[in-house]
Scaffold this active site. Sequence first.
Site, short mmCIF file in Angstrom:
data_model
loop_
_atom_site.label_atom_id
_atom_site.label_comp_id
_atom_site.label_asym_id
_atom_site.label_seq_id
_atom_site.Cartn_x
_atom_site.Cartn_y
_atom_site.Cartn_z
N GLU A 96 24.29 -27.78 -4.14
CA GLU A 96 23.79 -26.60 -4.86
C GLU A 96 24.92 -26.06 -5.73
OE1 GLU A 96 20.93 -24.88 -5.50
OE2 GLU A 96 22.30 -23.57 -6.60
N GLU A 154 10.98 -23.93 -0.86
CA GLU A 154 10.69 -22.51 -1.11
C GLU A 154 9.88 -22.35 -2.40
OE1 GLU A 154 13.82 -23.45 -0.10
OE2 GLU A 154 14.44 -22.07 1.50
N TYR A 155 10.30 -23.04 -3.47
CA TYR A 155 9.59 -22.93 -4.75
C TYR A 155 8.19 -23.53 -4.65
CZ TYR A 155 13.22 -21.04 -7.79
OH TYR A 155 14.13 -20.20 -8.39
N GLU A 156 8.07 -24.61 -3.92
CA GLU A 156 6.77 -25.27 -3.77
C GLU A 156 5.76 -24.33 -3.11
OE1 GLU A 156 7.22 -29.02 -1.90
OE2 GLU A 156 5.10 -29.51 -1.92
N ASP A 199 15.52 -27.15 -12.34
CA ASP A 199 15.43 -26.22 -13.48
C ASP A 199 14.93 -26.96 -14.71
OD1 ASP A 199 16.43 -24.14 -11.93
OD2 ASP A 199 18.50 -24.62 -12.41
N LYS A 209 14.84 -25.81 -23.65
CA LYS A 209 15.31 -26.12 -25.01
C LYS A 209 15.74 -27.58 -25.11
CE LYS A 209 16.76 -21.46 -26.08
NZ LYS A 209 17.78 -20.47 -25.88
N ASP A 253 28.42 -28.63 -9.34
CA ASP A 253 27.49 -29.06 -10.37
C ASP A 253 27.31 -30.57 -10.24
OD1 ASP A 253 26.26 -29.91 -12.77
OD2 ASP A 253 26.99 -28.12 -13.78
#
Length: 212
Positions: free
Chosen positions: A68, A193-195, A117, A121, A95
């Site tokens: 992370e 969590e996002y799911e 993410d 752009k 990263d």
Amino acid sequence: MRLRNVTGSRDVIAASPYVIHEPELLKGKWKEHFGNDNPVRIEIGMGKGRFIMALAKENPNINYVGIEKYSTVLLRGLEKMAADPLPNLCFIRMDAEDIVDIFDKGEVDRIYLNFSDPWPKDRHAKRRLPSHQFLERYDIILQADGQIEFKTDNKDLFTFAEEEVAESKWELKAITYDLHNDPIMSVGNIMTEYEEKFSSMGNPIYKYIIKR
Ligand code: SAM
């Protein structure tokens, strides 16, 4: 006491026994680190860590490394780990651009990318974790029969990811545009969590599994 109240997140991470502080020293030595010959699987962009912690708990004979970028986010994973430590799981705050400095050629058995993410752009496309720039890095660290599993609710990101695969040496092993209603690919699915958040809003979840 919640860890993030103790002091700044970077300080907590620096003192945590669950975080690998100089991961480049373990390049080529991850099995020694875990003290066994089990496969090593990684999640890049693990967020608060629910997914990788559930996997590590379900599969004690597999080693897991959660990666992370942000300490404030990783902190939430450390809190969960402190409450329920798992010997086959550790974390790195970094990263993932530098992933090839951490794992040797073929050292990783599987890579998970969950709700990465989108970087909408065009000029940021190379930062997307399923981009061809990242696929080239994964190609180095992943063993010959290793696989990448990617899921997201972001249609544009998923379309981009499919196009990157089509133009590469990677091959689709499985794909779905509605993971939670897919009778095969939904089996054993662990929600991130996002799911949970986005599927509860009615968004379909897209997933692919790729190999070379
Ligand atoms: N995977 C989690 C989930 O599904 O709930 C979190 C998803 S969140 C949208 C994406 C996470 O990936 C963020 O925590 C972000 O900091 C992390 N991330 C994005 N780019 C990264 C990179 N290059 N290296 C490491 N982590 C990254």
